[in-house]
Design a protein around this motif. Structure first.
Motif, PDB file in Angstrom:
ATOM      1  N   THR A  77       1.075   5.003  -0.013  1.00 16.86           N
ATOM      2  CA  THR A  77      -0.320   4.670   0.695  1.00 16.86           C
ATOM      3  C   THR A  77      -0.150   4.985   2.240  1.00 16.86           C
ATOM      4  O   THR A  77       0.982   4.815   2.697  1.00 16.86           O
ATOM      5  CB  THR A  77      -0.562   3.056   0.409  1.00 16.86           C
ATOM      6  OG1 THR A  77       0.589   2.349   0.888  1.00 16.86           O
ATOM      7  CG2 THR A  77      -0.537   2.866  -1.193  1.00 16.86           C
ATOM      8  N   LEU A  78      -1.247   5.209   2.701  1.00 18.07           N
ATOM      9  CA  LEU A  78      -1.607   5.535   4.008  1.00 18.07           C
ATOM     10  C   LEU A  78      -2.639   5.022   4.348  1.00 18.07           C
ATOM     11  O   LEU A  78      -3.861   5.507   4.269  1.00 18.07           O
ATOM     12  CB  LEU A  78      -1.604   6.814   4.515  1.00 18.07           C
ATOM     13  CG  LEU A  78      -0.251   7.627   4.965  1.00 18.07           C
ATOM     14  CD1 LEU A  78      -0.545   9.207   5.274  1.00 18.07           C
ATOM     15  CD2 LEU A  78       0.207   7.306   6.184  1.00 18.07           C
ATOM     16  N   ALA A  79      -2.762   3.442   4.524  1.00 17.81           N
ATOM     17  CA  ALA A  79      -3.785   2.565   4.585  1.00 17.81           C
ATOM     18  C   ALA A  79      -3.833   1.399   5.318  1.00 17.81           C
ATOM     19  O   ALA A  79      -2.613   0.871   5.359  1.00 17.81           O
ATOM     20  CB  ALA A  79      -4.222   2.498   2.897  1.00 17.81           C
ATOM     21  N   PRO A 104       1.053   4.906   9.196  1.00 18.33           N
ATOM     22  CA  PRO A 104       0.397   6.140   9.717  1.00 18.33           C
ATOM     23  C   PRO A 104       0.507   6.467  11.156  1.00 18.33           C
ATOM     24  O   PRO A 104       0.284   7.508  11.667  1.00 18.33           O
ATOM     25  CB  PRO A 104      -1.094   5.608   9.276  1.00 18.33           C
ATOM     26  CG  PRO A 104      -1.009   4.319   9.162  1.00 18.33           C
ATOM     27  CD  PRO A 104       0.264   3.930   8.833  1.00 18.33           C
ATOM     28  N   PHE A 125      -4.858   7.426   0.364  1.00 17.66           N
ATOM     29  CA  PHE A 125      -5.024   7.329   2.090  1.00 17.66           C
ATOM     30  C   PHE A 125      -6.369   6.700   2.215  1.00 17.66           C
ATOM     31  O   PHE A 125      -7.550   7.332   1.560  1.00 17.66           O
ATOM     32  CB  PHE A 125      -4.812   8.797   2.802  1.00 17.66           C
ATOM     33  CG  PHE A 125      -5.871   9.766   2.311  1.00 17.66           C
ATOM     34  CD1 PHE A 125      -5.578  10.540   1.058  1.00 17.66           C
ATOM     35  CD2 PHE A 125      -6.907  10.060   3.041  1.00 17.66           C
ATOM     36  CE1 PHE A 125      -6.502  11.671   0.577  1.00 17.66           C
ATOM     37  CE2 PHE A 125      -7.689  11.110   2.363  1.00 17.66           C
ATOM     38  CZ  PHE A 125      -7.587  11.939   1.281  1.00 17.66           C
ATOM     39  N   ASP A 126      -6.362   6.137   3.043  1.00 21.35           N
ATOM     40  CA  ASP A 126      -7.758   5.895   3.862  1.00 21.35           C
ATOM     41  C   ASP A 126      -8.528   6.849   4.673  1.00 21.35           C
ATOM     42  O   ASP A 126      -7.789   7.750   5.078  1.00 21.35           O
ATOM     43  CB  ASP A 126      -7.695   4.536   4.994  1.00 21.35           C
ATOM     44  CG  ASP A 126      -7.822   3.294   4.070  1.00 21.35           C
ATOM     45  OD1 ASP A 126      -8.420   3.056   3.277  1.00 21.35           O
ATOM     46  OD2 ASP A 126      -7.335   2.282   4.681  1.00 21.35           O
ATOM     47  N   PHE A 129      -7.639   8.938   7.725  1.00 23.77           N
ATOM     48  CA  PHE A 129      -6.394   9.564   7.926  1.00 23.77           C
ATOM     49  C   PHE A 129      -6.629  11.156   7.171  1.00 23.77           C
ATOM     50  O   PHE A 129      -5.491  11.765   6.943  1.00 23.77           O
ATOM     51  CB  PHE A 129      -5.209   8.989   7.032  1.00 23.77           C
ATOM     52  CG  PHE A 129      -5.226   7.623   7.765  1.00 23.77           C
ATOM     53  CD1 PHE A 129      -4.725   7.282   9.095  1.00 23.77           C
ATOM     54  CD2 PHE A 129      -4.890   6.621   7.077  1.00 23.77           C
ATOM     55  CE1 PHE A 129      -4.609   6.292   9.690  1.00 23.77           C
ATOM     56  CE2 PHE A 129      -4.885   5.319   7.696  1.00 23.77           C
ATOM     57  CZ  PHE A 129      -4.521   5.015   8.899  1.00 23.77           C
ATOM     58  N   ILE A 133      -3.861  14.185   6.509  1.00 19.21           N
ATOM     59  CA  ILE A 133      -3.640  14.268   5.243  1.00 19.21           C
ATOM     60  C   ILE A 133      -3.683  16.048   5.051  1.00 19.21           C
ATOM     61  O   ILE A 133      -2.742  16.775   4.653  1.00 19.21           O
ATOM     62  CB  ILE A 133      -4.610  13.715   4.173  1.00 19.21           C
ATOM     63  CG1 ILE A 133      -4.274  12.568   4.154  1.00 19.21           C
ATOM     64  CG2 ILE A 133      -4.337  14.420   2.859  1.00 19.21           C
ATOM     65  CD1 ILE A 133      -3.240  11.908   3.824  1.00 19.21           C
ATOM     66  N   TRP A 146      -3.529  13.817  -4.066  1.00 13.17           N
ATOM     67  CA  TRP A 146      -3.938  13.149  -2.600  1.00 13.17           C
ATOM     68  C   TRP A 146      -4.919  12.401  -3.083  1.00 13.17           C
ATOM     69  O   TRP A 146      -6.140  13.059  -3.662  1.00 13.17           O
ATOM     70  CB  TRP A 146      -4.088  14.182  -1.699  1.00 13.17           C
ATOM     71  CG  TRP A 146      -2.876  14.915  -1.307  1.00 13.17           C
ATOM     72  CD1 TRP A 146      -2.528  16.056  -2.034  1.00 13.17           C
ATOM     73  CD2 TRP A 146      -1.708  14.823  -0.389  1.00 13.17           C
ATOM     74  NE1 TRP A 146      -1.342  16.287  -1.660  1.00 13.17           N
ATOM     75  CE2 TRP A 146      -0.948  15.585  -0.277  1.00 13.17           C
ATOM     76  CE3 TRP A 146      -1.599  13.624   0.467  1.00 13.17           C
ATOM     77  CZ2 TRP A 146       0.154  15.746   0.235  1.00 13.17           C
ATOM     78  CZ3 TRP A 146      -0.499  13.720   1.419  1.00 13.17           C
ATOM     79  CH2 TRP A 146       0.392  14.756   1.324  1.00 13.17           C
TER      80      TRP A 146
END
Ligand code: ADP
Length: 551
Positions: A77-79, A104, A125-126, A129, A133, A146
């Motif tokens: 996760t990138l969130a 991130p 990802f949020d 971002f 990505i 993704w």
């Protein structure tokens, strides 16, 4: 003659594995309508109860299976802190895969390195971002899909193969999913240290370690959470499990408020008021932002009375101001990624009720004592254990069921004789209170002795004209290193060098006094929001000390 049965006898209690999915099942059954409120990236607030969250997490777990995520595989996760991230916490780990929370704020090269090292299969990802990505996708070859954390209407317009939308995945599934049962020692989550020196190191938590850590963090002498609390973790869910709050809140049935990407003082204070937050936690720089906002409005928060401050040393002046002027009691805590993160927590004992105000403040400034589950000791340079007398200073070692045993993906030994060397330096008193004087790599070595930067910083922060302070060592021909004080003055204040150096007089040994002071507008921060000593050392490498002996 009948011989007596020899050997141990096993207990005859149920063997229910300590799995993280059981936390959500508990909250769903017994706290169904207790809310999770999130500030979204699309705009506005999202709110639902634990029952709705659990239902969506089960649909997500089915979607993960459909995407081919196997048990033990990593999904990243990138969130920010939000309800979809909360669902991912449970769906990924609960289904038997490993949740890899990526920070991130690291450099894109470091992020790519981490994703490749973890061999992440999916990455969620949020929207903020999306551009990142696009940069990462070509470099991260193990990632098959993704997934943007949004619905189809908000799908980002980026050129990434295998791009999916989170809400589409959920819409395709029913929630008739049973959380699987497996060995509680299985990996649940992976988090990398920020790697200020060298490559980041991965810490692989287990269901059992996280659950025990969750229990410990709810204890009255730690967070002391209950079903009457409303908890807002400012500490990000990508930073050491948001200090366990996403697990502890469902454990006790507390309301959860997730602030999204808006971590500034005004946005946080608005949520405190609107949602009735009773507890929050963050690093000192976050609390500084909150204090600034409170000063501007001049009002005490309606419900916020307690909080935790940690991640780096809490300046006592900040803690005292928040208590005196705004009625917020902050507890000082110490921990690290390798300890899940809970190491020590500062609450007084019964005997401390008799202390006068100054002694109580001095005690509260320490990092606290270990909860049951953490053992600690300090050692000298030869590894000899030093006494817990509050005076001897040495390297801190810890062990316990939620302390790392081995870093991920490396054969290099992590432990020393069964203990984890923390890289922190400090003392422990007879009551178990830890006082960190520095990180080993930040200690200032002057004339063969050590000067702890934390005490010098805390004193500087107590000066009425100082907003923030950092102390680093600069090279010195005669003494090896001497302390340099770097100060951000409060708005409208212009303290002088002489005034600040004079402030130390009588408060510390004379030779600890910094050799010089520089004034800056802001201090550089690390990816976890702490003051970056590494960057400051680079920035002031060439600084000329007044005695002309630098370098
Ligand atoms: P990083 O900041 O490197 O991303 P961590 O959050 O794991 O990773 O940082 C852990 C380190 O932060 C500890 O080893 C210690 O040096 C520092 N730290 C954490 N809490 C405190 C505290 N209350 N006082 C002083 N130092 C702290």
């Amino acid at each position: 003659m009948q011989s007596r049965k020899q050997g141990p006898i096993l207990g005859q209690m149920m063997e229910r594995p300590l799995l993280l999915s059981s936390l959500l099942r508990h909250a769903e059954r017994y706290h169904a309508d207790t809310e999770i409120v999130s500030r979204t990236l699309e705009g506005g607030l999202h709110r639902y109860g634990y029952a709705a969250a659990a239902s969506r997490a089960r649909r997500l777990a089915k979607a993960l299976e459909r995407l081919g995520l196997q048990r033990g595989e990593r999904a990243a996760t990138l969130a920010w802190n939000g309800y979809r991230h909360f669902e991912l916490y449970y769906a990924i780990s609960g289904g038997g895969a490993v949740l890899h929370t990526v920070n991130p704020r690291l450099f894109p090269e470091q992020i790519a390195w981490i994703i490749n090292d973890a061999e992440d299969q999916l990455l969620f990802f949020d929207l903020s971002f999306a551009k990142l990505i696009e940069q990462l996708a070509p470099r991260c070859t193990t990632v098959r899909h993704w997934v943007a954390l949004c619905d189809a209407a908000h799908r980002p317009d980026i050129a990434v193969p295998g791009l999916l939308c989170y809400e589409d995945l959920l819409a395709a599934e029913h929630d008739d999913y049973e959380w699987p049962e497996f060995d509680e020692r299985c990996a649940s989550a992976l988090c990398y240290t920020s790697g200020t020196t060298g490559n980041p190191k991965g810490v692989l938590y287990s269901h059992r370690s996280m659950l025990l850590h969750g229990y410990a963090s709810c204890l009255p002498d730690v967070f002391g959470f209950s079903a009457r609390d409303c908890i807002l973790p400012v500490v990000p869910m990508f930073h050491v499990n948001a200090w366990t709050i996403p697990y502890a809140a469902p454990m006790v049935g507390a309301k959860l408020v997730l602030p999204g990407a808006a971590l500034d003082g005004p946005s946080l204070c608005a949520l405190f008021e609107d949602e009735g937050v009773t507890f929050t936690g963050g690093v000192p720089t976050v609390w500084q932002g909150v204090l600034q906002q409170l000063r501007q409005t001049g009002r005490r928060p309606r419900t916020l009375r307690r909080g935790v401050i940690g991640g780096s040393a809490a300046p006592p002046a900040l803690v005292e101001t928040l208590a005196r002027d705004y009625g917020i009691e902050l507890d000082h805590a110490w921990g690290m990624t390798e300890i899940s993160p809970l190491g020590t927590y500062n609450k007084p004992k019964a005997k401390h009720a008799a202390l006068d105000a100054a002694a109580r403040r001095a005690l509260a400034a320490k990092q606290g004592r270990p909860p049951y589950g953490v053992e600690m000791k300090i050692v000298d340079g030869e590894g000899r254990t030093l006494p817990n007398d509050g005076v001897a200073v040495g390297e801190l070692l810890v062990r316990g069921p939620w302390v790392v045993g081995q870093y991920f993906n490396t054969d290099a030994p992590t432990l020393r004789d069964g203990w984890f060397p923390t890289g922190d330096v400090g003392s422990i008193d007879a009551d178990g209170y830890l006082c960190i004087t520095d990180r080993a790599k930040d200690v200032i070595k002057s004339g063969g002795e050590w000067i702890g930067s934390i005490e010098l910083e805390n004193l500087a922060c107590a000066h009425p004209a100082v907003a923030q302070a950092a102390v680093i060592g600069v090279a010195h021909r005669k003494w090896d290193e001497r302390p340099l004080l770097i100060v951000v003055p409060k708005a409208g204040e212009r303290p002088t060098r002489e005034e600040l150096l004079g402030w130390y007089q009588g408060k510390i040994a004379k030779w600890w006094t910094p050799d010089d002071v520089v004034f800056v507008e802001q201090l550089p921060l690390t990816a976890t929001g702490k003051i970056s000593k590494l960057q400051l050392r680079e920035q002031f490498r060439e600084h000329r000390l007044p005695d002309g002996e630098s370098g």
